[in-house]
Each structure stands twice: as C-alpha cells, then as structure tokens.
Design a protein around this motif. Sequence first.
Motif, PDB file in Angstrom:
ATOM      1  N   LEU A  81       0.813  -1.225   0.000  1.00 55.36           N
ATOM      2  CA  LEU A  81       0.000   0.000   0.000  1.00 55.36           C
ATOM      3  C   LEU A  81       0.846   1.274   0.000  1.00 55.36           C
ATOM      4  CD1 LEU A  81      -2.728  -1.084   2.608  1.00 55.36           C
ATOM      5  CD2 LEU A  81      -2.832  -1.208   0.107  1.00 55.36           C
ATOM      6  N   HIS A  82       2.130   1.152  -0.315  1.00 56.59           N
ATOM      7  CA  HIS A  82       2.975   2.357  -0.276  1.00 56.59           C
ATOM      8  C   HIS A  82       4.100   2.228  -1.303  1.00 56.59           C
ATOM      9  CE1 HIS A  82       4.945   5.555   2.598  1.00 56.59           C
ATOM     10  NE2 HIS A  82       5.151   5.838   1.330  1.00 56.59           N
ATOM     11  N   THR A  83       3.884   2.797  -2.477  1.00 57.19           N
ATOM     12  CA  THR A  83       4.905   2.771  -3.533  1.00 57.19           C
ATOM     13  C   THR A  83       4.954   4.131  -4.228  1.00 57.19           C
ATOM     14  OG1 THR A  83       3.352   2.039  -5.236  1.00 57.19           O
ATOM     15  CG2 THR A  83       4.463   0.301  -3.985  1.00 57.19           C
TER      16      THR A  83
ATOM     17  N   SER B  30       5.934  -1.025   1.101  1.00 56.20           N
ATOM     18  CA  SER B  30       7.394  -1.049   0.962  1.00 56.20           C
ATOM     19  C   SER B  30       8.011   0.342   0.904  1.00 56.20           C
ATOM     20  CB  SER B  30       7.759  -1.806  -0.307  1.00 56.20           C
ATOM     21  OG  SER B  30       7.262  -1.104  -1.446  1.00 56.20           O
ATOM     22  N   ASP B  31       7.209   1.370   0.588  1.00 53.20           N
ATOM     23  CA  ASP B  31       7.720   2.732   0.381  1.00 53.20           C
ATOM     24  C   ASP B  31       8.831   2.720  -0.675  1.00 53.20           C
ATOM     25  OD1 ASP B  31       7.847   5.459   0.668  1.00 53.20           O
ATOM     26  OD2 ASP B  31       8.547   5.444   2.749  1.00 53.20           O
ATOM     27  N   ASP B  32       8.677   1.837  -1.656  1.00 56.18           N
ATOM     28  CA  ASP B  32       9.693   1.718  -2.703  1.00 56.18           C
ATOM     29  C   ASP B  32       9.784   3.012  -3.525  1.00 56.18           C
ATOM     30  OD1 ASP B  32      11.415  -0.202  -4.486  1.00 56.18           O
ATOM     31  OD2 ASP B  32      10.072   0.832  -5.878  1.00 56.18           O
TER      32      ASP B  32
ATOM     33  N   ASP C 240       2.068   8.182  -4.731  1.00 56.70           N
ATOM     34  CA  ASP C 240       3.005   9.261  -5.031  1.00 56.70           C
ATOM     35  C   ASP C 240       2.715  10.481  -4.158  1.00 56.70           C
ATOM     36  OD1 ASP C 240       4.885   8.457  -7.051  1.00 56.70           O
ATOM     37  OD2 ASP C 240       3.198   8.296  -8.450  1.00 56.70           O
ATOM     38  N   HIS C 241       3.760  11.242  -3.866  1.00 59.21           N
ATOM     39  CA  HIS C 241       3.584  12.488  -3.122  1.00 59.21           C
ATOM     40  C   HIS C 241       2.707  13.442  -3.942  1.00 59.21           C
ATOM     41  CE1 HIS C 241       6.803  11.326  -0.349  1.00 59.21           C
ATOM     42  NE2 HIS C 241       7.533  11.005  -1.394  1.00 59.21           N
ATOM     43  N   ASP C 242       1.605  13.893  -3.355  1.00 57.83           N
ATOM     44  CA  ASP C 242       0.762  14.946  -3.946  1.00 57.83           C
ATOM     45  C   ASP C 242       0.337  14.675  -5.391  1.00 57.83           C
ATOM     46  OD1 ASP C 242       1.089  16.300  -1.571  1.00 57.83           O
ATOM     47  OD2 ASP C 242       2.648  17.651  -2.310  1.00 57.83           O
TER      48      ASP C 242
ATOM     49  N   ALA D 288       1.821   7.523   7.947  1.00 58.25           N
ATOM     50  CA  ALA D 288       2.912   6.767   7.332  1.00 58.25           C
ATOM     51  C   ALA D 288       4.088   6.599   8.295  1.00 58.25           C
ATOM     52  CB  ALA D 288       3.388   7.477   6.058  1.00 58.25           C
ATOM     53  N   HIS D 289       4.835   5.513   8.122  1.00 56.80           N
ATOM     54  CA  HIS D 289       6.059   5.231   8.887  1.00 56.80           C
ATOM     55  C   HIS D 289       6.091   5.900  10.262  1.00 56.80           C
ATOM     56  CE1 HIS D 289       7.028   8.975   6.717  1.00 56.80           C
ATOM     57  NE2 HIS D 289       7.035   8.309   5.579  1.00 56.80           N
ATOM     58  N   PRO D 290       5.222   5.427  11.188  1.00 60.39           N
ATOM     59  CA  PRO D 290       4.999   6.132  12.460  1.00 60.39           C
ATOM     60  C   PRO D 290       6.233   6.293  13.339  1.00 60.39           C
ATOM     61  CG  PRO D 290       4.044   3.913  12.525  1.00 60.39           C
ATOM     62  CD  PRO D 290       4.401   4.196  11.092  1.00 60.39           C
TER      63      PRO D 290
ATOM     64  N   ILE E 200       4.596  15.403   9.014  1.00 55.70           N
ATOM     65  CA  ILE E 200       3.956  14.098   9.199  1.00 55.70           C
ATOM     66  C   ILE E 200       3.377  13.667   7.853  1.00 55.70           C
ATOM     67  CG2 ILE E 200       2.143  12.799  10.415  1.00 55.70           C
ATOM     68  CD1 ILE E 200       3.999  13.881  12.454  1.00 55.70           C
ATOM     69  N   HIS E 201       3.734  12.472   7.403  1.00 52.41           N
ATOM     70  CA  HIS E 201       3.208  11.985   6.127  1.00 52.41           C
ATOM     71  C   HIS E 201       1.919  11.212   6.362  1.00 52.41           C
ATOM     72  CE1 HIS E 201       7.259  12.353   3.797  1.00 52.41           C
ATOM     73  NE2 HIS E 201       6.772  13.505   4.211  1.00 52.41           N
ATOM     74  N   VAL E 202       0.886  11.621   5.641  1.00 49.23           N
ATOM     75  CA  VAL E 202      -0.418  10.978   5.769  1.00 49.23           C
ATOM     76  C   VAL E 202      -0.754  10.314   4.435  1.00 49.23           C
ATOM     77  CG1 VAL E 202      -2.890  11.351   6.167  1.00 49.23           C
ATOM     78  CG2 VAL E 202      -1.200  12.639   7.498  1.00 49.23           C
TER      79      VAL E 202
ATOM     80  N   ALA F 117      -2.413   8.502  -2.407  1.00 50.26           N
ATOM     81  CA  ALA F 117      -1.378   9.530  -2.456  1.00 50.26           C
ATOM     82  C   ALA F 117      -0.772   9.663  -1.068  1.00 50.26           C
ATOM     83  CB  ALA F 117      -1.961  10.880  -2.894  1.00 50.26           C
ATOM     84  N   GLU F 118       0.466  10.130  -1.018  1.00 46.30           N
ATOM     85  CA  GLU F 118       1.108  10.447   0.262  1.00 46.30           C
ATOM     86  C   GLU F 118       1.142  11.962   0.387  1.00 46.30           C
ATOM     87  OE1 GLU F 118       5.094   8.874   0.782  1.00 46.30           O
ATOM     88  OE2 GLU F 118       5.016   9.162   2.954  1.00 46.30           O
ATOM     89  N   LEU F 119       0.544  12.463   1.463  1.00 43.86           N
ATOM     90  CA  LEU F 119       0.388  13.906   1.628  1.00 43.86           C
ATOM     91  C   LEU F 119       1.239  14.387   2.798  1.00 43.86           C
ATOM     92  CD1 LEU F 119      -3.489  13.772   1.213  1.00 43.86           C
ATOM     93  CD2 LEU F 119      -1.780  14.237  -0.552  1.00 43.86           C
TER      94      LEU F 119
HETATM   95 FE    FE Z   1       6.969   9.272   3.588  1.00 44.75          FE
END
Ligand code: FE
Length: 271
Positions: free
Chosen positions: A6-8, A242-244, A38-40, A189-191, A74-76, A63-65
């Motif tokens: 859930l995180h690429t 994975s935040d790949d 993806d970011h934004d 994300a990644h707490p 803080i990434h949400v 999306a990662e905000l």
């Molecule tokens: Fe992040």
Amino acid sequence: MRYADLHTHTFHSDGTRSPREVIDLASSHGIEIIAISDHDNLAAYFEIKGYADEAGATLIPAAELSAEHQGIDIHVLAYAVDPLDDRLNERLAKFREDRLTRGHRMCERLLAAGYPISTERVLELCGGGAMGRPHVARALIEAGHVSSMKEAFDQLLRPGRPGFVAKPRFAIGEVVELVHSAGGLTSVAHPSLYPEHRRLVTEVLDLGVDGIEVFHPEVDPESRRFYTALASDRGLMITGGSDDHGTAKTTETLGTVKVEEKHVRPILDRM
Ligand code: FE
Ligand code: AMP
Ligand code: FE
Ligand code: ZN
C-alpha cells in the motif's frame, strides 16, 4: 489469500519506476493489491488503471500527503479517494505548483552556498511530476557536489542546511477532512520515524486519522508491536507497504513488505 503493498512511488513523484514497472514487479512478488502513493499526485492511477485491470491487479487510488503537526512533517497516506474529486485535485495541483517554486528556490540557495546545479536538470529529473528534494539530491550527485543521497540530505537538504526550503503543508485536521470528503481513508505513514513519535502519533490519531502504517521497512519490530496494539485499542486499521522509490533510495524495497488482504478490507470496502 492475496497480498498488498500500500505504499509505492513512481516517477510521477520522487520514485524512479514507471507505474507499469511497479505493477509488474509487485505481481512478480505475488502482490496483487497495489496502492501507488506518489507524493501529492494521482497521475499514476489514471495512467495505469486499465493495465492493472487487465493484469488482474487491484489498484487502489492513493497519495502520500505532507502534513504538519507542531512544526514536524507528518506523512499521511490517503486511500480509496475518488480520483476525480475536484477539491482534492485542486489542492494537489496547488501543492505540486508550490513544489516547483520551491525547487527553483532550492537551486538558488544552493548556488549562493557554492553548490551550483542546473535547474533545467532538476526539472528534467522530475519529469513533470511532483518535485521533491530527491530530484535536487540527484542533480547534486550528478554535479559531483556529494556522493550519495544520504550525503545530499545530511549536508545540504535537511532543515537547517543551506539548500533547505520549507514547503507548504496540510494541517492534520485539514487533510483528514479533505480525504474523508473525497470518500477515502487516512493512515499515518512510517509512524516510528518522527521525533518523540509515540506522543506525536497519538496526537495525530486524536485529530481523526483512520489508521497506522505498522508494516514498513523502517518501522522496527518493537514499534510495530506498539502501534499494532494502539490501533487495536482504538479500533483503527493497520496498513503497510514497501515505500519503494526504485533506485532513488539506497535500497529498492518493492516486494519486501506483503500485507495480508484482511488488513486492507476497510480500504477495499470504500472502493
Ligand atoms: Fe513518507
Ligand atoms: P520533500 O517532499 O521534497 O520534502 O522530500 C521528502 C522525500 O525525500 C521523502 O519522501 C523521501 O523520499 C526522501 N528522503 C527524505 N530523507 C531522505 C534521506 N535521508 N535520504 C534519501 N531520501 C530521503
Ligand atoms: Fe519520497
Ligand atoms: Zn513514501
């Protein structure tokens, strides 16, 4: 049982892979539920939804905000949003525009500090997606000013370093409201990567975030246990990925995190 990542990231933000490569590589690892976060930027979803359908993969709009709490970034993660939601898309477009302006300012600051890089090259590396510090870092490496991404961040791009420029960020409450109104769910994300994270993440959850990303390459086992218990206490979902970033980070991580489908249920139920 199906598995999820859930995180690429792709080249629509600061990753190096194409959306198609993410789908194919995930499939080769037995991962059939994929969120490109993806970011934004939601561009990867539109680009690859048809292909994912043909490949039998479930693609989650995501999306990662970047949000701010007490001055900390803080990434949400946003999941299962309506990808056509106007208000969300307008906000993301504005953030991408701000990221471009910031990229130019970072180049100027680096020049003034004695680390000239080509703004055109940074734009080229960014390729029309959401520009981020990793694009600047890659240009710094190419120009020979630093020898690695880590060195670029540690010496030049972290807050307090000569190349750092802050970017506008959401307030936590604002990102939660926007994602909910677009029909989606949020996860922090990644707490364990934030300063004083146990207190900070607890406060972030109090502001309405729906879940915690407990499965992540940089979340250590003890933190994973702590946050899994916290989510359970509060009746929140747990997420993971994975935040790949492809080769934009030291290690390629796609395939290293496989989340059981049962954890993804709340998200899939929204789609
Ligand atoms: Fe992040
Ligand atoms: P930005 O959104 O432009 O502030 O850039 C943040 C992005 O930089 C994160 O999403 C990571 O992908 C990347 N990043 C942050 N710190 C580092 C680091 N020390 N080494 C490599 N990449 C990093
Ligand atoms: Fe990133
Ligand atoms: Zn990420």
